[in-house]
Design a protein around this motif. Sequence first.
Motif, PDB file in Angstrom:
ATOM      1  N   ARG A   1      -2.067  -8.939  -6.201  1.00 39.76           N
ATOM      2  CA  ARG A   1      -1.644  -8.357  -4.914  1.00 39.76           C
ATOM      3  C   ARG A   1      -0.501  -7.366  -5.110  1.00 39.76           C
ATOM      4  N   CYS A   2       0.430  -7.725  -5.975  1.00 40.03           N
ATOM      5  CA  CYS A   2       1.554  -6.850  -6.270  1.00 40.03           C
ATOM      6  C   CYS A   2       1.073  -5.515  -6.837  1.00 40.03           C
ATOM      7  N   GLN A   3       0.117  -5.575  -7.760  1.00 37.20           N
ATOM      8  CA  GLN A   3      -0.408  -4.356  -8.358  1.00 37.20           C
ATOM      9  C   GLN A   3      -1.107  -3.476  -7.322  1.00 37.20           C
ATOM     10  N   ILE A   4      -1.788  -4.080  -6.379  1.00 36.40           N
ATOM     11  CA  ILE A   4      -2.461  -3.297  -5.339  1.00 36.40           C
ATOM     12  C   ILE A   4      -1.429  -2.547  -4.495  1.00 36.40           C
ATOM     13  N   ARG A   5      -0.367  -3.236  -4.068  1.00 33.15           N
ATOM     14  CA  ARG A   5       0.668  -2.573  -3.283  1.00 33.15           C
ATOM     15  C   ARG A   5       1.328  -1.446  -4.069  1.00 33.15           C
ATOM     16  N   ASP A   6       1.666  -1.742  -5.323  1.00 33.76           N
ATOM     17  CA  ASP A   6       2.370  -0.752  -6.136  1.00 33.76           C
ATOM     18  C   ASP A   6       1.470   0.440  -6.449  1.00 33.76           C
ATOM     19  N   SER A   7       0.197   0.184  -6.744  1.00 28.27           N
ATOM     20  CA  SER A   7      -0.733   1.279  -7.035  1.00 28.27           C
ATOM     21  C   SER A   7      -0.923   2.170  -5.821  1.00 28.27           C
ATOM     22  N   ALA A   8      -1.033   1.564  -4.642  1.00 21.20           N
ATOM     23  CA  ALA A   8      -1.187   2.362  -3.420  1.00 21.20           C
ATOM     24  C   ALA A   8       0.034   3.239  -3.193  1.00 21.20           C
TER      25      ALA A   8
END
Length: 817
Positions: free
Chosen positions: A495-502
């Motif tokens: 989930r963290c990676q999704i937020r950061d990638s966005a």
Amino acid sequence: MTLELEEEEVTVWRLRRLDHLRNTLRVIPHVIRINSLPRFCKSSIYFRRYPSIKTVLLAWGACRSAVACQSFVIDVIVCNRRPPQCKRPFSRSLITLPSDHGLAWDTPDLSGVRITFSGFSCCSACIVPDPPRPPESPSLSRTRRTVSVSDRELCGPQHHNVPGRFNSTQILKRLREQFHTSVDAYIIPMADAHMSEYVSECDGRVEYVSGFTGSAATAVVTRDKAALWTDGRYFLQAEQELDCNWILMKSGLDDTPSVNDWLLEELKEGQAVWVDATLVAAATATNNIKLFAKHNIDYRAEGVNLVDIIWSTDNRTECSNSTIFPLDLRFAGRRWQDKLEDVRKKLDEVKVDALLINALDEVAWLYNLRGQDQQSSPVFRSYAVVDRDNAWLFTPLHKVTDRVKTHLNSETCSGGVDCVQVRDYDSFFVILEDLSKQWSKVLLPSPWSYSGGATYRMLSALGVPLEDPKIVSQPSPIVGLKASKNAVEVEGYIRCQIRDSATLVEFLEFLESQIEDGQYWTEVSAAEELKKRRNVQEYNMGLSFSAISAFGSNGAIIHYKPSPESDREINRTSTYLLDSGGQYLDGTTDVTRTMHYGTPTAKQIEAYTRVLMGSIDLARLVFPEGTSDSGLDIAARFPLYSAGLNYRHGTGHGIGVYLFVHEAPTQLRIYGKEPHGLYENYFMSDEPGYYEDGEFGIRLETIVQTVVKDTPYNFDNKKYLGFKAVTLVPFEPKLIDTSIMTDEQLNWLNDYHRDVRAVLGPVLQQRQNGRALKWLTSKTQPLQPSVRPGFRSSASEFIAPSLLCVGSLLLQTVVRS
């Protein structure tokens, strides 16, 4: 066709194991060239290391898997002169791997290897290594070439005023004044009392004396010389930052002496070299005391730090006084009590009474605590001790809040397995001396990967030498426990990676549109803008490191740090490399992408494509659980090697969950000297690169997760693992030449971009950022294969399965500690 040679010109061996071949090669001088002879052209390998030809060797054999390479029948022909047939030219399908200067002595030298697969249905020929070179004996090292300040590129008469360069003259003078009559050389490690890879400002002794701001170095000051060792990531940076009082030692190059070799050359019998006992590993100091004693030189690990004596008068930065806090169970996934139970089981397995812990991330992970004592790393000054019945935490007491006391059940704790005894940081060594009398055996962590191990000061507190039966010196068991993420950590990290990638996608769209509109942006302003965007994201706790925001030639400085003095405009004339990351309560991110906002050159396109191909080849690998990390590095370098290109850094590192951005044990380094096994639910980076000094830099970094692969067979009843990309940021289409990519690589790329679009599209819609969504859609459109005139790329010629055969001599399966 039959190859005809006179009997005295050829020797033939029939070998059934590669170790037999290695032993045989030890007696063959100058194994120079392996050529494509007519009889064996379907599977051949070619070495070219020196201009003169003294021996020609041909080895061939088919491999059905990497493991099969270890036990295949191989014929070896050694020619005493070059036969005419060896002159036959190679076809266009050949792939070239030039030498890598960073190879360790005990790994195969892949110098100039050429491989062809035409007409071969399985895998290519196994590569035959040059005979291993034994490590150089310190006693023989005095014949090495002398390195001096005159070797420096920026230390000529015209380089007296390099912008931003630190003047170390007065500091070196004051440091030498502290030598008096008892010190002839002083070693200054870039370390703290916890052997951390990155140190806080209050422990930045190397920077204080030299001005060097990189993260890896050792400085040595003698009565008349000063030298600094650093690795390939920092060669350019060190050349610029160090003034001409300093000799620059480029670690890893053949003609660079080690610290010990240089000191043995510089010092005379009866002289002394000092180092702070709290900044050197117990094993290192123990070995060095013996080594220098053989040369009648006194190596002393002392409790006093000479740099601190002079630094205290120069307004030294105070260490952080910030408080520590518990990490909520919804992020940590497991209670600290359960983690202590796991650690005690490990103590039982190795039959020890206690474990000493000085690594800051291990203490933080074990007790589910976090702090702010290091910039960008949520750790705090601390030690921990765990025995069969008790647990202790040593940290400055002003950092311990009531919330922390409740979390650890420490208010009334006087012992027992359900509470932690909290003691003051400065009392650690005194209490350790008393506690050690109760234990028969103690596990004293040895250096391993990024974990620096116990210090010599810790060993001294135990009152026995490292060789004493009381000491068990091996890697801390917490390293492996921490690296394998639990289910809650895995879910949170994704989930963290999704937020950061966005967030990064939004920024990249914004910056590209700004540059195209002619707006003025620099390396510093771009990094600041991205920092602001990350800071407002859910669970964000700051940056995981200072962004490497590098345009044009600054991108060739591998760990470049933008500053007002070096700041450059980002425009349409060259590449822009952006390596950045954030700290979140549910994860630590680290991602690199390289862009071009104008028209890239053919060299930039080819370099970018080959870096991308290497990243993809690594991401596509499948391997048995426990496979050594460094053995996989060859996959990422293969496409670069084939064009005579390389890079001077590792290809991957472990990464923590709201902890260190470089986490032990994973290190993908072809030059690595120690194996670290890969296991399920490790997270690590996949980051090959290429750097053209003075021109541009390219790096592509994606965080991947080790996941179980569904294979048709299960040899040895082992799990087979692969990688799943969790960073979701598109690659730059204008920098990709699909004509040199295989179908498999292109399919992986299109599948990855499809997943990026599918996952981030709804996130950007929810954020109501239509511009970023449109940009994302354009960057992730499927790419079609293209063919250059006269060039054909296919899976049979250039695919990762063949790399497994090539890398079979590097891959090792190691037992998980």
